[in-house]
Design a protein around this motif. Structure first.
Motif, PDB file in Angstrom:
ATOM      1  N   HIS A  97     -46.675 -33.971  13.395  1.00  0.00           N
ATOM      2  CA  HIS A  97     -47.214 -34.730  12.262  1.00  0.00           C
ATOM      3  C   HIS A  97     -47.175 -33.883  10.999  1.00  0.00           C
ATOM      4  N   ALA A  98     -47.284 -34.559   9.869  1.00  0.00           N
ATOM      5  CA  ALA A  98     -47.241 -33.901   8.572  1.00  0.00           C
ATOM      6  C   ALA A  98     -48.635 -33.458   8.182  1.00  0.00           C
ATOM      7  N   GLU A  99     -48.761 -32.174   7.807  1.00  0.00           N
ATOM      8  CA  GLU A  99     -50.050 -31.625   7.400  1.00  0.00           C
ATOM      9  C   GLU A  99     -49.819 -30.622   6.278  1.00  0.00           C
ATOM     10  N   ASN A 100     -50.286 -30.963   5.083  1.00  0.00           N
ATOM     11  CA  ASN A 100     -50.139 -30.093   3.907  1.00  0.00           C
ATOM     12  C   ASN A 100     -48.680 -29.721   3.656  1.00  0.00           C
ATOM     13  N   GLY A 101     -47.801 -30.699   3.796  1.00  0.00           N
ATOM     14  CA  GLY A 101     -46.390 -30.475   3.530  1.00  0.00           C
ATOM     15  C   GLY A 101     -45.635 -29.790   4.649  1.00  0.00           C
ATOM     16  N   GLU A 102     -46.302 -29.467   5.759  1.00  0.00           N
ATOM     17  CA  GLU A 102     -45.658 -28.811   6.889  1.00  0.00           C
ATOM     18  C   GLU A 102     -45.640 -29.735   8.093  1.00  0.00           C
ATOM     19  N   LEU A 103     -44.672 -29.523   8.995  1.00  0.00           N
ATOM     20  CA  LEU A 103     -44.624 -30.254  10.254  1.00  0.00           C
ATOM     21  C   LEU A 103     -45.359 -29.431  11.308  1.00  0.00           C
ATOM     22  N   VAL A 104     -46.384 -30.025  11.885  1.00  0.00           N
ATOM     23  CA  VAL A 104     -47.234 -29.335  12.858  1.00  0.00           C
ATOM     24  C   VAL A 104     -47.048 -29.987  14.222  1.00  0.00           C
ATOM     25  N   HIS A 105     -46.755 -29.181  15.236  1.00  0.00           N
ATOM     26  CA  HIS A 105     -46.555 -29.688  16.596  1.00  0.00           C
ATOM     27  C   HIS A 105     -47.897 -29.722  17.326  1.00  0.00           C
ATOM     28  N   ARG A 106     -48.148 -30.823  18.016  1.00  0.00           N
ATOM     29  CA  ARG A 106     -49.318 -30.945  18.880  1.00  0.00           C
ATOM     30  C   ARG A 106     -48.879 -30.714  20.313  1.00  0.00           C
ATOM     31  N   GLU A 107     -48.807 -29.459  20.695  1.00  0.00           N
ATOM     32  CA  GLU A 107     -48.319 -29.125  22.030  1.00  0.00           C
ATOM     33  C   GLU A 107     -49.257 -29.626  23.122  1.00  0.00           C
ATOM     34  N   ASP A 108     -50.543 -29.808  22.785  1.00  0.00           N
ATOM     35  CA  ASP A 108     -51.479 -30.305  23.791  1.00  0.00           C
ATOM     36  C   ASP A 108     -51.184 -31.748  24.183  1.00  0.00           C
ATOM     37  N   LEU A 109     -50.436 -32.464  23.354  1.00  0.00           N
ATOM     38  CA  LEU A 109     -50.079 -33.855  23.669  1.00  0.00           C
ATOM     39  C   LEU A 109     -48.673 -33.961  24.256  1.00  0.00           C
ATOM     40  N   GLN A 110     -47.978 -32.847  24.351  1.00  0.00           N
ATOM     41  CA  GLN A 110     -46.633 -32.838  24.916  1.00  0.00           C
ATOM     42  C   GLN A 110     -46.700 -32.517  26.407  1.00  0.00           C
ATOM     43  N   GLY A 111     -45.590 -32.797  27.108  1.00  0.00           N
ATOM     44  CA  GLY A 111     -45.540 -32.457  28.522  1.00  0.00           C
ATOM     45  C   GLY A 111     -45.066 -33.613  29.370  1.00  0.00           C
ATOM     46  N   PRO A 112     -45.174 -33.465  30.704  1.00  0.00           N
ATOM     47  CA  PRO A 112     -44.670 -34.515  31.613  1.00  0.00           C
ATOM     48  C   PRO A 112     -45.462 -35.809  31.463  1.00  0.00           C
ATOM     49  N   MET A 113     -44.771 -36.916  31.667  1.00  0.00           N
ATOM     50  CA  MET A 113     -45.368 -38.248  31.569  1.00  0.00           C
ATOM     51  C   MET A 113     -45.265 -38.956  32.916  1.00  0.00           C
ATOM     52  N   PRO A 114     -46.121 -39.944  33.154  1.00  0.00           N
ATOM     53  CA  PRO A 114     -45.998 -40.739  34.385  1.00  0.00           C
ATOM     54  C   PRO A 114     -44.673 -41.499  34.413  1.00  0.00           C
ATOM     55  N   PRO A 115     -44.273 -41.990  35.599  1.00  0.00           N
ATOM     56  CA  PRO A 115     -43.001 -42.711  35.696  1.00  0.00           C
ATOM     57  C   PRO A 115     -43.051 -44.060  34.981  1.00  0.00           C
ATOM     58  N   VAL A 116     -41.871 -44.545  34.630  1.00  0.00           N
ATOM     59  CA  VAL A 116     -41.738 -45.846  33.968  1.00  0.00           C
ATOM     60  C   VAL A 116     -41.761 -46.935  35.029  1.00  0.00           C
ATOM     61  N   LEU A 117     -42.697 -47.866  34.913  1.00  0.00           N
ATOM     62  CA  LEU A 117     -42.769 -48.978  35.856  1.00  0.00           C
ATOM     63  C   LEU A 117     -41.938 -50.145  35.339  1.00  0.00           C
ATOM     64  N   GLN A 118     -41.153 -50.717  36.209  1.00  0.00           N
ATOM     65  CA  GLN A 118     -40.283 -51.826  35.800  1.00  0.00           C
ATOM     66  C   GLN A 118     -41.082 -53.033  35.343  1.00  0.00           C
ATOM     67  N   GLY A 119     -42.271 -53.225  35.888  1.00  0.00           N
ATOM     68  CA  GLY A 119     -43.024 -54.428  35.549  1.00  0.00           C
ATOM     69  C   GLY A 119     -43.899 -54.298  34.321  1.00  0.00           C
ATOM     70  N   SER A 120     -44.019 -53.090  33.757  1.00  0.00           N
ATOM     71  CA  SER A 120     -44.901 -52.905  32.607  1.00  0.00           C
ATOM     72  C   SER A 120     -44.327 -53.573  31.362  1.00  0.00           C
ATOM     73  N   MET A 121     -45.195 -54.300  30.648  1.00  0.00           N
ATOM     74  CA  MET A 121     -44.767 -54.989  29.435  1.00  0.00           C
ATOM     75  C   MET A 121     -45.252 -54.280  28.171  1.00  0.00           C
ATOM     76  N   LYS A 122     -45.823 -53.093  28.328  1.00  0.00           N
ATOM     77  CA  LYS A 122     -46.275 -52.353  27.154  1.00  0.00           C
ATOM     78  C   LYS A 122     -45.066 -51.812  26.379  1.00  0.00           C
ATOM     79  N   PRO A 123     -45.227 -51.631  25.043  1.00  0.00           N
ATOM     80  CA  PRO A 123     -44.066 -51.294  24.189  1.00  0.00           C
ATOM     81  C   PRO A 123     -43.299 -50.051  24.610  1.00  0.00           C
ATOM     82  N   LEU A 124     -44.008 -48.936  24.931  1.00  0.00           N
ATOM     83  CA  LEU A 124     -43.277 -47.713  25.265  1.00  0.00           C
ATOM     84  C   LEU A 124     -42.517 -47.871  26.581  1.00  0.00           C
ATOM     85  N   SER A 125     -43.139 -48.504  27.570  1.00  0.00           N
ATOM     86  CA  SER A 125     -42.450 -48.712  28.844  1.00  0.00           C
ATOM     87  C   SER A 125     -41.202 -49.562  28.652  1.00  0.00           C
TER      88      SER A 125
END
Length: 572
Positions: A211-239
């Protein structure tokens, strides 16, 4: 000295001399002003302009004013064809504008109104005066907020897509491509960018949250990492995006209620942690498969993303998909070449009392992988054969050529109990007539032990000389026995050389990636290698080898390195 009555000057720089009359004119003005020459370079600037632009005179004088300062309202460089100011001073006519955007020294944008008029100095030289002031409804503190508001015009949209194509297609490194991607869209389109990628094993990884913070790009490493599997039946936008179904808008309300998958749980956490109130999500598609998804989110900008933003996002992800597909294919090719070469490199033989270790470091650029190799094996008469070489060429061709040379050398050396030079002469003829190798360097040696004394016989076909380091820290190159490289068409005899290796000494065979780099001579590389090796003579062989690679290998080296190190047994 900087003050309202002084024109900025540069210390240690030599811009064109400023006529006193021009300096006096700028200093007398009660607002920011600078002057440019006929090419648009800044030749004089007053203190008001230094403060307004947050740049000392040294950062302004003798720089192209358009390239340094002019931006569109989103901070992107302004094409010269769209610059009315540049057109006016090139045409030598008076012009004014109510609002333009300049980039300040701290990276923020400031809206300025300007008046431009040509001047003729007492000396007869022609220049152009540019007078700046803030529009009444703006001040410098509000510039950053104004930068982020409003939809892109068609020209800005096309410029962004062109820049996306240029930036992403000019790298074949996945991580660098992702860094460039997020810097293009944040903060120009959104406050947040999130990239979820699907690995080759079908797993999802949240690779980038920035995200942008004071003109710099700041990484949120605490929100990065492995994600659960993609379910074929999920209708949510990211899935749906990760399945390649469609692009969609989303917000915190999208993930309220009972989650339909683990990904929905992570999305709810994302919205809670970031404060994103509006998001747009689009698939990143490669040529054959879906590679992931790009999410743009707004938390600071009050205007929500709308359906009108999705076509631009899809255009961006389409270009990102092609770039990432190419980068992955390139890295796959690199891995194949490197793996092939590593498998072709041998297991070192066990020789009583002799310590032996080897290293192979692949080049950072896949196009350079493949040519370097080493070998060590026991001969039919009990001697130990040592070899190190470098096949001219790149990638799999060089790796395959290396395998041909290594195998033929082993066969000749085992079957023919001859001098190293004679064996290499036979190999050279084979290279010319029955291989696809164009040229190669090679150092081939025989090592024998007799009554506790170690002796080395060798011949050198255009390769860097071996380095002998005694236990007391003296180091010298074995430069004898040097001849022409393989494949050059030479039919003359090759030289042999021999030397007795002292007890506890270290013998180092290496390829040129350890000593050569652009901007440094070969002699400098050899000198540095010798100094580092001498300083490490007291180290155990494994530590000696690792530290030598760390210290002697040139920074920014773009070649692979093979290294074979041997420690002669100490006196009993």
């Amino acid at each position: 000295m900087t003050g309202p009555d002084a024109v900025g000057s540069t210390e240690g720089q030599h811009p064109p001399a400023v006529p006193p009359s021009l300096s006096a004119l700028l200093a007398a003005l009660g607002t920011a002003a600078y002057a440019v020459d006929e090419q648009g370079r800044i030749v004089a600037v007053n203190a008001h302009a230094e403060r307004l632009l947050a740049r000392p005179a040294g950062e302004l004088l003798d720089h192209d004013a358009h390239d340094l300062l002019h931006r569109n309202r989103y901070g992107a460089p302004l094409p010269r064809t769209q610059c009315g100011m540049r057109e006016a001073y090139m045409a030598r006519r008076t012009m004014q504008s109510d609002e333009e955007w300049f980039e300040r020294g701290d990276g923020s944008l400031v809206p300025v109104s300007w008046l431009l008029t040509p001047l003729q100095l007492d000396s007869g030289a022609e220049t152009t005066l540019v007078v700046l002031h803030l529009p009444q409804e703006h001040d410098a503190a509000g510039a950053e907020a104004n930068r982020l508001h409003g939809p892109l015009s068609e020209l800005e949209r096309l410029a962004l897509l062109a820049e996306t194509t240029t930036q992403l297609t000019s790298t074949l490194d996945v991580e660098q491509a992702l860094r460039r991607l997020v810097s293009l869209v944040v903060p120009q389109l959104a406050d947040w960018a999130i990239v979820d990628l699907i690995t080759e094993h079908g797993e999802v990884r949240r690779t980038v949250v920035v995200h942008a913070e004071n003109g710099e790009l700041v990484h949120r490493e605490d929100l990065q990492g492995p994600m659960p599997p993609v379910l074929q039946g999920s209708m949510k936008p990211l899935s749906r995006a990760l399945r390649g179904v469609s692009s969609a808008l989303a917000g915190p309300e999208t993930y309220l209620g009972a989650p339909d998958s683990g990904i929905a749980v992570e999305q709810r956490r994302l919205f809670e942690e970031t404060g994103i109130h509006s998001a747009a999500i689009a698939p990143i598609r490669g040529v054959r498969e879906v590679l992931g998804a790009l999410t743009l989110g707004r938390s600071q900008q009050p205007d929500p993303l709308t359906a009108a933003d999705l076509p631009l996002l899809e255009d961006i992800t389409r270009r990102a998909g092609l770039a990432l597909d190419n980068a992955r294919l390139y890295q796959r090719q690199r891995k194949v070449a490197e793996t092939m070469q590593r498998h072709l490199l041998p297991q070192l033989p066990q020789v009583p009392g002799l310590q032996m270790t080897a290293r192979y470091l692949a080049a950072p650029d896949a196009s350079q992988v493949g040519g370097d190799w080493y070998d060590a094996f026991t001969l039919s008469d009990g001697a130990t054969a040592l070899a190190i070489g470098d096949v001219v060429g790149h990638d799999l061709d060089a790796a395959a050529g290396m395998a041909q040379i290594r195998n033929m050398l082993r066969a000749y050396a085992w079957a023919q109990q001859e001098t190293p030079s004679r064996i290499v002469e036979r190999l050279d003829q084979a290279v010319l007539h029955i291989t696809e190798v164009t040229m190669a360097t090679l150092l081939f040696a025989r090592m024998t032990f007799d009554d506790g004394r170690c002796r080395l016989w060798w011949t050198n076909a255009g390769h860097p000389p071996p380095l002998l380091v005694t236990s007391d820290g003296r180091a010298r190159y074995l430069t004898e026995g040097h001849g022409i490289l393989l494949g050059a068409g030479s039919h003359g005899p090759r030289p042999d050389a021999s030397a007795e290796l002292p007890p506890a000494a270290t013998l180092l065979l290496y390829t040129d990636g350890l000593i050569e780099t652009p901007g440094r001579s070969l002699d400098e590389g050899l000198h540095l290698l010798r100094r580092h090796a001498a300083s490490l003579a007291h180290r155990p062989l494994e530590a000696f080898t690792d530290l030598l690679l760390e210290r002697a290998r040139p920074s920014g080296n773009d070649d692979d390195v093979a290294l074979l190190a041997l420690r002669i047994p100490p006196e009993s």
